[in-house]
Design an enzyme around this catalytic site. Structure first.
Site, mmCIF file in Angstrom:
data_model
loop_
_atom_site.group_PDB
_atom_site.id
_atom_site.type_symbol
_atom_site.label_atom_id
_atom_site.label_comp_id
_atom_site.label_asym_id
_atom_site.label_seq_id
_atom_site.Cartn_x
_atom_site.Cartn_y
_atom_site.Cartn_z
ATOM 1 N N ARG A 97 53.789 41.498 40.977
ATOM 2 C CA ARG A 97 55.081 40.972 41.435
ATOM 3 C C ARG A 97 55.789 42.060 42.238
ATOM 4 O O ARG A 97 55.761 43.229 41.883
ATOM 5 C CB ARG A 97 55.925 40.512 40.250
ATOM 6 C CG ARG A 97 55.311 39.272 39.592
ATOM 7 C CD ARG A 97 56.219 38.577 38.612
ATOM 8 N NE ARG A 97 57.375 38.029 39.318
ATOM 9 C CZ ARG A 97 58.639 38.268 38.966
ATOM 10 N NH1 ARG A 97 58.917 39.026 37.924
ATOM 11 N NH2 ARG A 97 59.630 37.730 39.644
ATOM 12 N N SER A 99 58.772 43.077 42.696
ATOM 13 C CA SER A 99 59.784 43.952 42.075
ATOM 14 C C SER A 99 59.135 45.180 41.445
ATOM 15 O O SER A 99 59.687 46.284 41.499
ATOM 16 C CB SER A 99 60.584 43.190 41.017
ATOM 17 O OG SER A 99 61.315 42.156 41.626
ATOM 18 N N PHE A 100 57.946 44.996 40.853
ATOM 19 C CA PHE A 100 57.245 46.130 40.248
ATOM 20 C C PHE A 100 56.571 46.988 41.313
ATOM 21 O O PHE A 100 56.514 48.212 41.183
ATOM 22 C CB PHE A 100 56.255 45.654 39.188
ATOM 23 C CG PHE A 100 56.943 45.106 37.976
ATOM 24 C CD1 PHE A 100 57.567 45.949 37.078
ATOM 25 C CD2 PHE A 100 56.998 43.740 37.747
ATOM 26 C CE1 PHE A 100 58.234 45.456 35.965
ATOM 27 C CE2 PHE A 100 57.663 43.232 36.642
ATOM 28 C CZ PHE A 100 58.280 44.091 35.752
ATOM 29 N N ALA A 101 56.062 46.368 42.369
ATOM 30 C CA ALA A 101 55.483 47.139 43.474
ATOM 31 C C ALA A 101 56.550 48.019 44.113
ATOM 32 O O ALA A 101 56.280 49.151 44.518
ATOM 33 C CB ALA A 101 54.867 46.201 44.503
ATOM 34 N N GLU A 123 44.088 46.516 35.762
ATOM 35 C CA GLU A 123 44.431 47.940 35.795
ATOM 36 C C GLU A 123 45.764 48.116 36.498
ATOM 37 O O GLU A 123 46.020 47.506 37.534
ATOM 38 C CB GLU A 123 43.374 48.750 36.542
ATOM 39 C CG GLU A 123 43.714 50.225 36.595
ATOM 40 C CD GLU A 123 42.833 51.030 37.534
ATOM 41 O OE1 GLU A 123 43.052 52.247 37.601
ATOM 42 O OE2 GLU A 123 41.964 50.456 38.204
ATOM 43 N N GLN A 162 37.184 36.352 27.545
ATOM 44 C CA GLN A 162 37.805 37.559 26.984
ATOM 45 C C GLN A 162 39.201 37.277 26.453
ATOM 46 O O GLN A 162 39.952 36.499 27.017
ATOM 47 C CB GLN A 162 37.830 38.691 28.013
ATOM 48 C CG GLN A 162 38.756 38.475 29.179
ATOM 49 C CD GLN A 162 38.617 39.557 30.237
ATOM 50 O OE1 GLN A 162 37.751 40.428 30.181
ATOM 51 N NE2 GLN A 162 39.492 39.516 31.224
#
Length: 183
Positions: A97, A99-101, A123, A162
């Site tokens: 997202r 905002s995190f970038a 990751e 997983q």
């Protein structure tokens, strides 16, 4: 063809794409936001050499979390809260997202193959400063694309099904390589 919000809601309603648990606020204009799950794996800083043919889980420390701090330039594997299932004619691109970038966090280019089922392990590389992440925070954005026809061989790989954070699995690849080249 990329699926827009109307297409996504239809695919979800029909059960062609499954996301569990699904919150209505995570279906966006052209994709679905997935949330930070309750488990991470931190990469352990060491001078030892990691050998993909003989993987050692001691290179990772798995933690159950409600929140965690990703330290500057630290590499962490995290899992999504959601378990997803894709049909044989839909794949997804995984994006951080924005905002995190904009905080300097980074994820590598990642694709979810047609036919995949499971929680996504991704990751994350830390920024130049510590960042606090909490379980349940909308963190990655999946953009779904429909293939022109169903894939001939839907995903049945080593990460199928997983749950929780999943460490890298190399042994199968090395074994396959050796079996193909020892004949």
């Amino acid at each position: 063809m990329i699926l827009g919000d109307r297409d996504l809601k239809y695919y979800l309603e029909k059960g062609w794409i499954k996301i569990d648990p699904l919150r209505e606020d995570t279906v966006r204009e052209n994709g679905v936001d997935l949330r930070v799950g309750g488990e991470i794996a931190r990469f352990i800083k060491t001078d030892k050499v990691f050998d993909p043919d003989n993987p050692d889980p001691a290179f990772f420390k798995i933690e159950k979390i409600e929140e965690f701090i990703i330290q500057p330039y630290e590499h962490v594997l995290l899992t999504t809260e959601e378990y997803i299932e894709l049909p044989n004619d839909v794949m997804a691109f995984v994006n951080l997202r924005s905002s995190f970038a904009r905080l300097g966090l980074f994820i590598p280019p990642t694709i979810v193959d047609a036919g995949f089922k499971g929680q996504i392990t991704i990751e994350v590389v830390g920024s130049s400063f510590p960042v606090l992440l909490r379980r349940g925070t909308r963190f990655i954005h999946l953009i779904f694309a429909r293939t022109l026809s169903p894939v001939e061989h839907p995903y049945q790989g080593k990460y199928q099904g997983q749950k929780g954070v999943t460490l890298p699995k190399f042994r199968t690849e090395a074994s396959k390589f050796l079996s193909l080249h020892q004949k």
